[in-house]
Design an enzyme around this catalytic site. Structure first.
Site, mmCIF file in Angstrom:
data_model
loop_
_atom_site.group_PDB
_atom_site.id
_atom_site.type_symbol
_atom_site.label_atom_id
_atom_site.label_comp_id
_atom_site.label_asym_id
_atom_site.label_seq_id
_atom_site.Cartn_x
_atom_site.Cartn_y
_atom_site.Cartn_z
ATOM 1 N N ASP A 1 -5.846 2.802 -3.032
ATOM 2 C CA ASP A 1 -6.631 3.243 -1.887
ATOM 3 C C ASP A 1 -7.189 4.635 -2.191
ATOM 4 O O ASP A 1 -6.437 5.575 -2.452
ATOM 5 C CB ASP A 1 -5.732 3.279 -0.641
ATOM 6 C CG ASP A 1 -6.481 3.652 0.627
ATOM 7 O OD1 ASP A 1 -7.027 4.772 0.681
ATOM 8 O OD2 ASP A 1 -6.498 2.841 1.562
ATOM 9 N N THR A 2 -8.508 4.763 -2.154
ATOM 10 C CA THR A 2 -9.135 6.035 -2.540
ATOM 11 C C THR A 2 -8.754 7.186 -1.615
ATOM 12 O O THR A 2 -8.647 8.331 -2.062
ATOM 13 C CB THR A 2 -10.664 5.902 -2.581
ATOM 14 O OG1 THR A 2 -11.151 5.493 -1.291
ATOM 15 C CG2 THR A 2 -11.108 4.899 -3.641
ATOM 16 N N HIS B 1 -8.775 -0.540 -1.619
ATOM 17 C CA HIS B 1 -9.427 -0.013 -0.429
ATOM 18 C C HIS B 1 -10.348 1.132 -0.829
ATOM 19 O O HIS B 1 -9.913 2.064 -1.520
ATOM 20 C CB HIS B 1 -8.396 0.531 0.565
ATOM 21 C CG HIS B 1 -7.866 -0.497 1.509
ATOM 22 N ND1 HIS B 1 -6.912 -0.207 2.449
ATOM 23 C CD2 HIS B 1 -8.171 -1.806 1.678
ATOM 24 C CE1 HIS B 1 -6.633 -1.296 3.147
ATOM 25 N NE2 HIS B 1 -7.388 -2.278 2.688
ATOM 26 N N GLU C 1 0.818 -1.214 0.000
ATOM 27 C CA GLU C 1 0.000 0.000 0.000
ATOM 28 C C GLU C 1 0.851 1.263 0.000
ATOM 29 O O GLU C 1 1.671 1.478 0.889
ATOM 30 C CB GLU C 1 -0.907 0.012 1.233
ATOM 31 C CG GLU C 1 -1.836 1.205 1.289
ATOM 32 C CD GLU C 1 -2.797 1.139 2.462
ATOM 33 O OE1 GLU C 1 -3.769 1.919 2.479
ATOM 34 O OE2 GLU C 1 -2.574 0.302 3.368
ATOM 35 N N GLU D 1 -12.576 0.653 4.096
ATOM 36 C CA GLU D 1 -11.715 1.012 5.215
ATOM 37 C C GLU D 1 -12.241 2.300 5.825
ATOM 38 O O GLU D 1 -12.331 3.327 5.149
ATOM 39 C CB GLU D 1 -10.266 1.191 4.755
ATOM 40 C CG GLU D 1 -9.302 1.420 5.911
ATOM 41 C CD GLU D 1 -7.869 1.543 5.453
ATOM 42 O OE1 GLU D 1 -7.001 0.851 6.027
ATOM 43 O OE2 GLU D 1 -7.606 2.329 4.513
ATOM 44 N N ARG E 1 -12.392 9.448 6.050
ATOM 45 C CA ARG E 1 -12.287 8.108 6.614
ATOM 46 C C ARG E 1 -13.553 7.681 7.367
ATOM 47 O O ARG E 1 -13.507 6.804 8.220
ATOM 48 C CB ARG E 1 -11.046 7.973 7.494
ATOM 49 C CG ARG E 1 -9.773 8.092 6.670
ATOM 50 C CD ARG E 1 -8.554 7.602 7.393
ATOM 51 N NE ARG E 1 -7.510 7.242 6.437
ATOM 52 C CZ ARG E 1 -6.310 6.792 6.770
ATOM 53 N NH1 ARG E 1 -5.989 6.644 8.033
ATOM 54 N NH2 ARG E 1 -5.437 6.494 5.855
ATOM 55 N N GLU F 1 2.214 10.273 6.216
ATOM 56 C CA GLU F 1 2.382 9.019 6.947
ATOM 57 C C GLU F 1 3.713 8.333 6.677
ATOM 58 O O GLU F 1 4.194 7.580 7.518
ATOM 59 C CB GLU F 1 1.217 8.068 6.616
ATOM 60 C CG GLU F 1 -0.133 8.610 7.058
ATOM 61 C CD GLU F 1 -1.271 7.636 6.823
ATOM 62 O OE1 GLU F 1 -1.015 6.414 6.802
ATOM 63 O OE2 GLU F 1 -2.412 8.092 6.644
ATOM 64 N N HIS G 1 -5.839 7.683 0.093
ATOM 65 C CA HIS G 1 -4.486 8.150 -0.194
ATOM 66 C C HIS G 1 -4.385 8.747 -1.595
ATOM 67 O O HIS G 1 -3.689 9.750 -1.804
ATOM 68 C CB HIS G 1 -3.489 7.007 -0.010
ATOM 69 C CG HIS G 1 -3.448 6.495 1.390
ATOM 70 N ND1 HIS G 1 -3.041 7.271 2.456
ATOM 71 C CD2 HIS G 1 -3.792 5.295 1.917
ATOM 72 C CE1 HIS G 1 -3.119 6.567 3.566
ATOM 73 N NE2 HIS G 1 -3.579 5.372 3.269
#
Length: 283
Positions: free
Chosen positions: A180-181, A206, A147, A241, A212, A153, A183
């Site tokens: 991942d949508t 994700h 990922e 997520e 979130r 991060e 990020h």
């Protein structure tokens, strides 16, 4: 296509005691769950796997690099050995769980920065470790899908372009990367348009809202995203997520300072309804 739900919203250590939540996800119609594998033993995950078998829930899982002393980026051979040990442990736990995909940012410890992007030596060290891990995971029947996470991060892997470059360095057929949508919403200039050029490497997905919280209540373009995924022939997991405040340590780690959904039942129900509606419309 298979629908999954990442269980980090429940906690960082899922056990058979969480069966009521697992039963709720089954009732809502999810095909499986994504289990956080952060600590524990193979015996623990084998027991959880038996519960999931009883409920008819398939599974994927995510793991992390816990600290700089286990970083596969490191120039210190002793640290890189510990990184391999950590990856081996995660693969063995996933095998005991009965999982088929290992996702997550297991390229570097989260929240640790060097002040610049990854060096060539760091990327070479990382690729070497991941090539080895991909071979071990293949023997266990687990696909590695790493990922890329946003710049706040980590510094090692932020974009789909970087993920594709890493896939080329790793050079193993059992290694791909996640889309991942959440990020992508931060890092990609065109979060939807980036899907097609990287179709060959995207092996896990994700679905996460920009805050979130509940997918569909924010501004992530899920209809366009699922249309793009159908357009490349993606037929793997669509895993939701989301994060909450139930666990203070996890809330702090994910920077969740407010309630993002009223209750789990609403989160579970709205998320799968969105996936079903938009996936069907995308056809």
């Amino acid at each position: 296509m298979k629908t999954g739900f990442n269980l980090l919203v429940v906690g960082g250590a899922i056990s058979p005691a969480d069966r009521p939540v697992l039963e709720s996800l089954k009732r809502h119609g999810y095909d499986g769950v994504e289990v956080p594998v952060m600590a524990g033993t193979e015996m623990h995950y084998a027991a959880l796997g038996r519960v999931l078998d009883e409920l008819g829930l398939a599974r994927t899982y995510t793991t992390i690099i816990p600290d700089p002393d286990h970083s596969p980026l490191s120039g210190d051979p002793a640290i890189r050995r510990r990184a391999r040990d950590r990856l081996a442990w995660a693969i063995d736990c996933g095998h005991a769980l009965g999982a088929t995909v290992m996702g997550g940012p297991y390229h570097s410890p989260l929240g640790v920065f060097s002040g610049s992007g990854p060096t060539e030596d760091e990327l070479a060290n990382l690729a070497e470790a991941l090539h080895w891990a991909a071979g071990r995971a293949q023997e266990a029947g687990i696909h590695l899908s790493i990922e890329a996470v946003n710049r706040f991060e980590c510094y090692a892997l932020n974009t789909m372009g970087q993920a594709e470059a890493l896939r080329a360095r790793v050079g193993h057929p059992n290694f791909g990367f996640m889309y991942d949508t959440f990020h992508a919403n931060i890092e990609e200039r065109d979060p939807v348009g980036v899907i097609a050029p990287h179709a060959a490497g995207i092996t896990h997905v994700h679905l996460s809202e920009n805050d979130r919280g509940i997918p569909g209540r924010g501004h992530v373009p899920f209809a366009a995203t699922l249309k793009a995924l159908r357009g490349i022939g993606y037929d793997g997991w669509l895993t939701v997520e989301a994060f909450g405040r139930a666990l203070p340590d996890l809330a702090a780690a994910t920077r969740v300072w407010r309630d993002l959904f009223p209750d789990l039942d609403t989160l579970f129900g709205e998320a799968i309804a969105l996936i079903r509606r938009e996936w069907e419309a995308a056809a």
